[in-house]
Structures are given as structure tokens and as C-alpha cells.
Design an enzyme around this catalytic site. Structure first.
Site, PDB file in Angstrom:
ATOM      1  NE  ARG A 257      -1.719   1.995   3.473  1.00 56.16           N
ATOM      2  CZ  ARG A 257      -1.461   1.896   4.777  1.00 56.16           C
ATOM      3  NH1 ARG A 257      -1.922   0.914   5.487  1.00 56.16           N
ATOM      4  NH2 ARG A 257      -0.716   2.811   5.369  1.00 56.16           N
ATOM      5  CG  HIS A 261      -6.004   2.200   6.420  1.00 57.85           C
ATOM      6  ND1 HIS A 261      -6.117   0.905   5.984  1.00 57.85           N
ATOM      7  CD2 HIS A 261      -7.173   2.498   7.033  1.00 57.85           C
ATOM      8  CE1 HIS A 261      -7.316   0.445   6.326  1.00 57.85           C
ATOM      9  NE2 HIS A 261      -7.966   1.389   6.956  1.00 57.85           N
ATOM     10  CE1 TYR A 270       0.961   2.515   9.140  1.00 58.28           C
ATOM     11  CE2 TYR A 270      -0.322   4.221  10.239  1.00 58.28           C
ATOM     12  CZ  TYR A 270      -0.122   3.392   9.170  1.00 58.28           C
ATOM     13  OH  TYR A 270      -0.985   3.444   8.111  1.00 58.28           O
TER      14      TYR A 270
END
Ligand SMILES: Cc1ncc(C[n+]2csc(CCOP(=O)(O)OP(=O)(O)O)c2C)c(N)n1
Ligand SMILES: [Mg+2]
Length: 371
Positions: A257, A261, A270
């Protein structure tokens, strides 16, 4: 023999045909015909540019939260293109490229991500609505396949989900049932390495996601998910197996990805940007471009023309989306069930009555009774 080794009939194969530099393994190349390759390329380009446009529209407050697909186009298009119109597609929520391939209109995707359920109504027959609750679509896919078998309908069901979905109960229930009943389902896992902020390594101790199929008694294959040719070959084999009555397959597409998100997420909190840079070099669009140029099916002039075409297509769709009549709050009860269940009908009636009371009140002249 108190202790013996049980030799299983399966191993997990990893398939890669078109590498990150655009080199192709000639022995494995499925040699797809030019028309199919160009249609795949155009759809990949359209999906990428639409993703970019939607990100801008969301930032401007013109649509709501959505999940970009950047980096996952090959995993989606290499698989979905194998289906016939009479087959079923059961998506999750990050399949815009596959939905475009199935004929979903751009303006309907925009409507849906603007919170308008009628965006789902435009989906083609045998393409299920977008499902946000993780993995809930998987038992539906298996149920549809069972129904097809029962009706002697030769349809195959292809369903999509992420690496995170493999930790949900529904995933295991769906695979178990499909295996026991030998149903015509192709499970396409887009392993994009992240489930929001949960990395793949924390999702499961298993070395591959593909091997989860083995526990349910059917084949699992891992493919380079950024390699459209490898995805195509694996999907083609899986669909052929399903159609001939030999049961389900799990395909793990190893991809990434490249974007957020969803537009409500900040991955800088993160994940390490150097990881993203490494995966950008494996971009499925770059390597497919190199491959097509190598086959003399694409050149810079043709690419520029296609860029212009998809830009115009997106522009027109955004205009149509923004010209759509304002939403009716009662729409939220439509477009999900073919026949609305009684509880929803009751809620719809209640809301309709409340809305009509409000409109009566606001319709009264200023200074009138009831102030
Ligand atoms: C049942 C359920 N739990 C939690 C969520 C919130 N949620 C949305 S997407 C997501 C992660 C899904 O990860 P993955 O399956 O890898 O798909 P990806 O988002 O990477 O495409 C979560 C936890 C949800 N939508 N549904
Ligand atoms: Mg994921």
C-alpha cells in the site's frame, strides 16, 4: 509407527514473471493478446489517476474518507480480467481498479465515497457492493458459489480481501466451507503489508498467507502482486480449476500500500518512509509500461494520448458527480437489500415521518404559529 511424517499433497509455489526492472521470463510469459494488454494498461492508468484525483477531492472536502489503491493495481487487474461477465465479483473496500474493470462508473465510485449509497446501485449485475466491515464479504462469496452450484450455474466467484482480513473468523469459516464443499471460489488476498498500523509480521507467524489454504485442503499460491502477468497466470489457473469443479484456490498477491490506509490515516506515525521508497521502485505501473514498450505496444506518444484520455474521462465523471441532485436522507435504506427487511422498512417510515414534520415546520411563514 508411533511417530510418522504425513506428506501433504501441496507445497506453496511463488510465481514471478515480470520483475521490477521490466524484465520478463519468456518461458512463463502468458503472451496475452495486444488488445487485452492495452485495455489492462489503460484501466491501470485510469485507476492510478483517479486515485490521485480522489485524494485531492477529499482534501478539498468534495468527497469523504476513502482508501486509495496506489500500488495494488496489478493485483486487482491481473485477477479480475480473467472473469466472465457471468461470474461474480465480491469486493472488500480497496478494489477501485477491479471495479472499474467490471464496469462500475467513476461517478458512482465518487458518489459512494461521498457517503451516497446510490453509488452502489450502479454496480454491474454480479458485482457485489463495497464491503467495509473486514472479511464479512467472504462468507457471502462462498454462499454465492454454493448457490451457483445448487442452481447448476457454471459461474465462478472471485473475492478480495487484505492481509489483515486473514485474522478474522469469517476468513477461516469461509475457507473451510469452500474447501469442504469444493466450491468454485477464488480467494484473492491483497497482502499489502499493512492493516492500518499493524504490519504483516504481527498479523501472523505463518511464513506465507497462501499456506493458510493448505489447512483447508485446497491449493494456495503466492505471487508477486505487482507483476500483472504473474497475477494473471495464477488467477487463470484458479478460475479454470474452479470452473471445472476442482474447488477453490487462495492467491496471495504480495504487494504494498504505497499511500495512506484511508484519508483519515497518517502512516508517518507508524511506518518507515525508506520502506515506501523501496516499494515505489517495484511500482506495478512502471514495470507494465516497460514491458509494453518492450513489446512495441506502447511508446511515449501513445502514453501521452492515453494520459489525456483518462484525464478527460475523470474530469467528465467529476462534473457529472457534482451535478447529481442533492441526497435524499431516505436513500440510506435503499441499495443494500433486493427486498428491504421489515425492521428497515419501519425505520424508513419513522424517518420519513420525522422529515416531513420538519419540512412542515420550516415551511411555515416567519412569525407564524408555533414559534
Ligand atoms: C470488522 C472490522 N474491524 C475493524 C475495522 C476497521 N478497519 C478498517 S480497514 C482495517 C484493516 C484492514 O486491513 P487489511 O485486511 O490488510 O486490508 P487493507 O486495509 O490493508 O486493504 C481495519 C482494522 C473494520 N472496518 N471492520
Ligand atoms: Mg493490508
Amino acid at each position: 509407527m508411533p511417530r510418522a511424517t504425513i506428506h501433504l499433497p501441496y507445497t506453496v509455489e511463488h510465481l514471478s514473471i515480470l520483475d521490477a526492472e521490466g524484465n520478463v521470463d519468456a518461458a512463463l510469459d502468458p503472451n496475452l493478446d495486444a488488445a487485452l494488454l492495452l485495455k489492462l494498461y489503460r484501466t491501470m492508468l485510469l485507476a492510478r489517476r483517479l486515485d490521485e484525483r480522489m485524494l485531492a477531492l477529499q482534501r478539498q472536502g468534495r468527497i469523504g474518507t476513502f482508501g486509495p489503491i496506489k500500488g495494488q493495481e496489478a493485483a486487482q487487474l491481473g485477477s479480475i480480467c480473467v472473469l466472465r461477465d457471468t461470474d461474480w465479483m465480491v469486493p472488500a473496500f480497496r478494489e477501485a481498479a477491479a471495479l472499474l474493470w467490471r464496469g462500475t462508473r467513476i461517478e458512482d465510485l465518487l458518489l459512494f465515497w461521498a457517503g451516497r449509497e446510490e453509488g452502489q446501485a450502479g454496480a454491474t449485475e454480479r458485482t457485489l457492493p463495497i464491503a467495509v466491515p473486514v472479511a464479512t464479504q467472504l462468507p457471502h462469496a462462498v454462499g454465492i458459489a454454493w448457490g451457483a452450484r445448487y442452481k447448476h450455474d457454471p459461474a465462478v466467484v472471485m473475492t478480495y480481501f487484505g492481509d489483515g482480513a486473514t485474522s478474522e473468523g469469517e476468513f477461516h469459516e469461509a475457507l473451510n466451507f469452500a474447501g469442504v464443499m469444493q466450491l468454485p471460489v477464488v480467494f484473492v488476498c491483497q497482502n499489502n503489508q499493512w492493516a492500518i498500523s499493524t504490519p504483516r509480521a504481527k498479523q501472523t507467524r505463518a511464513q506465507t498467507l497462501a499456506q493458510k489454504a493448505l489447512a483447508y485442503g485446497f491449493p494456495g499460491i503466492q505471487v508477486d502482486g505487482n507483476d500483472i502477468l504473474a497475477v494473471y497466470v495464477a488467477a487463470h489457473e484458479a478460475v479454470a480449476r474452479a470452473r471445472s469443479g476442482d474447488g477453490p484456490t487462495l492467491i496471495e498477491c504480495v504487494t504494498y500500500r504505497l499511500s495512506v490506509h484511508t484519508t483519515a490515516d497518517d502512516p508517518l506515525r507508524y511506518r518507515d518512509e525508506t520502506e515506501v521508497r523501496q516499494w515505489e521502485a517495484r511500482d506495478p505501473l512502471l514495470r507494465f509500461t516497460t514491458y509494453l514498450e518492450g513489446r512495441a505496444l506502447l511508446d511515449p506518444a501513445r502514453r501521452a494520448a492515453l494520459e489525456g484520455e483518462v484525464r478527460d474521462e475523470i474530469k467528465t465523471a467529476v462534473e457529472r458527480f457534482e451535478a447529481a441532485p442533492p441526497p435524499d436522507p431516505l436513500d440510506m435504506f435503499d441499495h443494500l437489500y433486493a427486498q428491504r427487511p421489515p425492521e428497515l422498512s419501519a425505520q424508513r417510515q419513522e424517518l420519513a415521518a420525522a422529515l416531513s414534520a420538519i419540512s412542515h415546520r420550516t415551511a411555515e411563514p416567519a412569525g407564524g404559529k408555533g414559534r
